[in-house]
Scaffold this active site. Structure first.
Site, mmCIF file in Angstrom:
data_model
loop_
_atom_site.group_PDB
_atom_site.id
_atom_site.type_symbol
_atom_site.label_atom_id
_atom_site.label_comp_id
_atom_site.label_asym_id
_atom_site.label_seq_id
_atom_site.Cartn_x
_atom_site.Cartn_y
_atom_site.Cartn_z
ATOM 1 N N LYS A 149 -10.428 -22.332 2.875
ATOM 2 C CA LYS A 149 -9.933 -21.975 4.199
ATOM 3 C C LYS A 149 -10.543 -20.631 4.593
ATOM 4 O O LYS A 149 -10.108 -19.581 4.151
ATOM 5 C CB LYS A 149 -8.404 -21.882 4.181
ATOM 6 C CG LYS A 149 -7.736 -22.145 5.536
ATOM 7 C CD LYS A 149 -7.986 -21.092 6.608
ATOM 8 C CE LYS A 149 -7.229 -19.821 6.353
ATOM 9 N NZ LYS A 149 -7.385 -18.853 7.513
ATOM 10 N N CYS A 190 -12.622 -3.903 1.626
ATOM 11 C CA CYS A 190 -11.544 -3.607 0.675
ATOM 12 C C CYS A 190 -11.927 -2.439 -0.217
ATOM 13 O O CYS A 190 -11.054 -1.757 -0.768
ATOM 14 C CB CYS A 190 -11.194 -4.831 -0.156
ATOM 15 S SG CYS A 190 -12.595 -5.533 -1.058
ATOM 16 N N GLU A 224 -7.504 -10.891 -4.804
ATOM 17 C CA GLU A 224 -8.363 -9.732 -4.533
ATOM 18 C C GLU A 224 -7.881 -9.141 -3.226
ATOM 19 O O GLU A 224 -8.098 -9.697 -2.147
ATOM 20 C CB GLU A 224 -9.832 -10.171 -4.457
ATOM 21 C CG GLU A 224 -10.813 -9.031 -4.608
ATOM 22 C CD GLU A 224 -11.079 -8.308 -3.305
ATOM 23 O OE1 GLU A 224 -10.546 -7.181 -3.146
ATOM 24 O OE2 GLU A 224 -11.780 -8.862 -2.460
ATOM 25 N N VAL A 243 0.065 -10.101 2.229
ATOM 26 C CA VAL A 243 -0.052 -11.553 2.114
ATOM 27 C C VAL A 243 -0.251 -11.949 0.657
ATOM 28 O O VAL A 243 0.271 -12.974 0.199
ATOM 29 C CB VAL A 243 -1.201 -12.086 2.997
ATOM 30 C CG1 VAL A 243 -1.380 -13.583 2.805
ATOM 31 C CG2 VAL A 243 -0.919 -11.776 4.463
ATOM 32 N N GLY A 244 -0.961 -11.131 -0.094
ATOM 33 C CA GLY A 244 -1.168 -11.415 -1.507
ATOM 34 C C GLY A 244 0.136 -11.510 -2.280
ATOM 35 O O GLY A 244 0.264 -12.331 -3.199
ATOM 36 N N GLY A 284 -7.572 -10.908 0.724
ATOM 37 C CA GLY A 284 -6.935 -10.477 1.964
ATOM 38 C C GLY A 284 -6.029 -9.291 1.710
ATOM 39 O O GLY A 284 -6.210 -8.531 0.757
ATOM 40 N N SER A 285 -5.043 -9.137 2.564
ATOM 41 C CA SER A 285 -4.172 -7.967 2.503
ATOM 42 C C SER A 285 -3.223 -8.038 1.322
ATOM 43 O O SER A 285 -2.890 -9.120 0.824
ATOM 44 C CB SER A 285 -3.367 -7.843 3.792
ATOM 45 O OG SER A 285 -2.387 -8.864 3.866
ATOM 46 N N GLU A 292 -3.382 1.432 2.975
ATOM 47 C CA GLU A 292 -4.721 1.080 3.434
ATOM 48 C C GLU A 292 -4.720 1.061 4.957
ATOM 49 O O GLU A 292 -3.883 0.400 5.580
ATOM 50 C CB GLU A 292 -5.111 -0.295 2.893
ATOM 51 C CG GLU A 292 -6.502 -0.731 3.312
ATOM 52 C CD GLU A 292 -6.839 -2.138 2.853
ATOM 53 O OE1 GLU A 292 -8.006 -2.380 2.486
ATOM 54 O OE2 GLU A 292 -5.936 -3.009 2.866
#
Length: 515
Positions: A173, A285, A251, A233-234, A229-230, A395
């Site tokens: 995705k 990142c 990651e 969300v991780g 991703g963030s 971040e």
């Protein structure tokens, strides 16, 4: 404009959840693609297709799978300029960086094509006679890969290439705002010789993706999640996988420190801070989050950094002189401006002729192109940052670098680790003792000495700890542990039942012997 649909089991599938458009962030009037979005049920069907295709692909000899990876690498080379131009057009990455990103795919394929002949197991000596022990790497099954669009083709290759080489089937995705690149990369991979259903690419929004993962896990057709991703969300992805006793490859974000010791080459340190803090508009990142500078060189370093930031060329990413182009999309500028709202009275902002969005009313000196045409942001260097500030603890994902002082090595380490992220880091020093002591104590999974916080090579492990990830690693041989499982086997040919730890010989000896 391109129309992009999902690809499932070798055939295009029109998404039933409406559509979105992907636009050029440097030229918002340029619509790159119209993208049909899949429902969670359609995502589940993609996982079912992958589950059906995976056994046949796993049965293909690993060296043959390596030949497919080799062919994909050559196809990327043959299409490299077209792919790089599309990276610049769809996500606004400067053309030199876009070409470097495409080269990363080639490097990854070149590394892993040989791993098809090196998926080694081991023979292990048994404690019993007439018995042999073996270990084998076996594919995990079906991998669900969700990637961000700041590295829209390189980072996906870090997942797709080893996952496929190891005999897994994949449902990928991509980010909605880099859907045309997702489609282009998929078509290259399929042209390399992948059977139908082995790589399925589904375009969906975040909510449908999460629901689709839930359904696929419940149905037993998803064996491994890879997510870039963030951190926020991780956490949700990790919780979901954990409920099904799975360990995802996460990651996530970074607040990457760059420590400047009193013996540092300050010109080199300032150059490294400029590239790692503001390259790709600070949307990596691994972007520099906080420069931590010794009191003795603070003023001199800051002067050198600001001189570079103030003269850096920003604007049209097709111009080779540009340091950085636009934000990835409007929503990333919105998010960045929210972090600019955390600038406090005890802070001072440097580095540009304005703050926030670059417009004709809020201009940037030396801007290349039309600032009103796209989504561009001023660079910001913020001094006076404290450990309890939101700008230090989070971040900010944009062209913003915080600068802090330190007086002792212990204080530098504490500031490098105190925000809880642990992805990348850097130290500038001529002293090997300082470099190795920092390596021992920094929480980051990656460390550069006299180099920037950004810049990964295809054969070195990539990944972070803490809020930056769960300790999983990509790239090099280390990523094989994400996409294979160890299987052990014992073969007893004694013709009788031998029980481990019980039917074991005891060697003769005289334990009471003394000289």
């Amino acid at each position: 404009m391109t129309r992009v649909d999902s690809l499932v089991n070798g055939s295009p599938v029109v998404g039933a959840a409406g559509s979105t458009t992907s636009t050029n962030p440097a030229q918002l009037s340029d619509v790159v693609a119209e993208v049909s979005l899949a429902t969670s049920e359609q995502l589940l069907e993609a996982f079912r297709a992958a589950k059906a295709a995976q056994p046949g692909w796993a049965a293909t000899p690993a060296p043959v799978r390596g030949q497919v990876i080799a062919r994909i690498g050559r196809l990327v080379e043959a299409n490299s300029e077209a792919l790089a131009q599309l990276v610049t057009r769809e996500v606004g990455k400067p053309i030199a960086e876009a070409r470097g990103e495409v080269q990363e795919i080639v490097d990854t394929c070149d590394f892993f094509l040989g791993e098809g002949r090196r998926l080694y197991g081991q023979t292990v000596p048994s404690e019993m006679r007439d018995k042999q022990l073996f270990t084998f790497r076996v594919p995990v099954g079906v991998a669900g890969i969700i990637t961000a669009g700041n590295f829209p083709v390189a980072v996906p290759s870090w997942y797709l290439v080893p996952a496929l080489l190891c005999g897994n089937a994949v449902v990928w995705k991509p980010a909605e705002y880099s859907a045309a690149l997702g489609d282009a990369l998929t078509r290259i991979f399929v042209a390399g010789g992948l059977p139908d259903g082995v790589l399925n690419t589904v375009h969906a929004d975040g909510a449908a993706t999460y629901e689709g993962l839930e359904k696929a896990l419940a149905a037993g057709v998803l064996n491994k999640i890879g997510f870039t991703g963030s951190s926020e969300v991780g956490v949700r992805i990790g919780e979901l996988a954990g409920r099904h006793l799975q360990n995802p490859c996460l990651e996530l974000g970074g607040k990457n420190p760059l420590v400047v010791m009193p013996d540092a080459d300050l010109d080199l340190a300032a150059e490294g801070a400029l590239f790692s803090g503001f390259g790709t508009a600070g949307q990596r990142c691994t972007s520099l989050g906080v420069a931590i500078v010794h009191d003795d060189v603070y003023d001199a370093f800051l002067q050198k950094l600001l001189a570079r930031v103030e003269t850096a060329v920003i604007g049209d990413p097709t111009d080779p002189s540009v340091l950085y182009g636009p934000m990835l999309a409007e929503r990333f500028l919105d998010g960045f401006e929210k972090w600019l709202g955390e600038v406090q009275p005890h802070h001072e902002v440097h580095g540009s002729t304005g703050i926030g969005r670059i417009t004709t009313a809020n201009p940037r000196n030396g801007f290349v192109g039309d600032p009103e045409a796209g989504v561009f942001a001023h660079p910001a260097v913020v001094t006076g940052v404290r450990p309890d500030d939101a700008l230090y603890r989070n971040e900010t994902f944009g062209p913003l670098v915080s600068v802090m002082r330190f007086s002792s090595f212990d204080e530098a380490v504490e500031l490098a680790n105190g925000h809880g992220y642990g992805l990348s880091s850097a130290i500038y020093t001529r002293d090997a003792q300082s470099a190795f002591r920092f390596r021992e104590r920094v929480s980051a999974g990656m460390l550069s000495v006299n180099n920037s916080t950004s810049g990964a090579e295809a054969h070195l492990p990539f990944g972070g700890n803490g809020k930056s990830g769960n300790g999983s690693r990509q790239s090099g041989i280390w990523v094989l542990d994400q996409f294979t499982r160890w299987q052990s086997m014992n073969w007893d040919y004694a013709g009788k039942l031998q029980k481990a730890q019980m039917d074991v010989e005891t060697p003769a000896g005289d334990v009471d012997f003394r000289l």
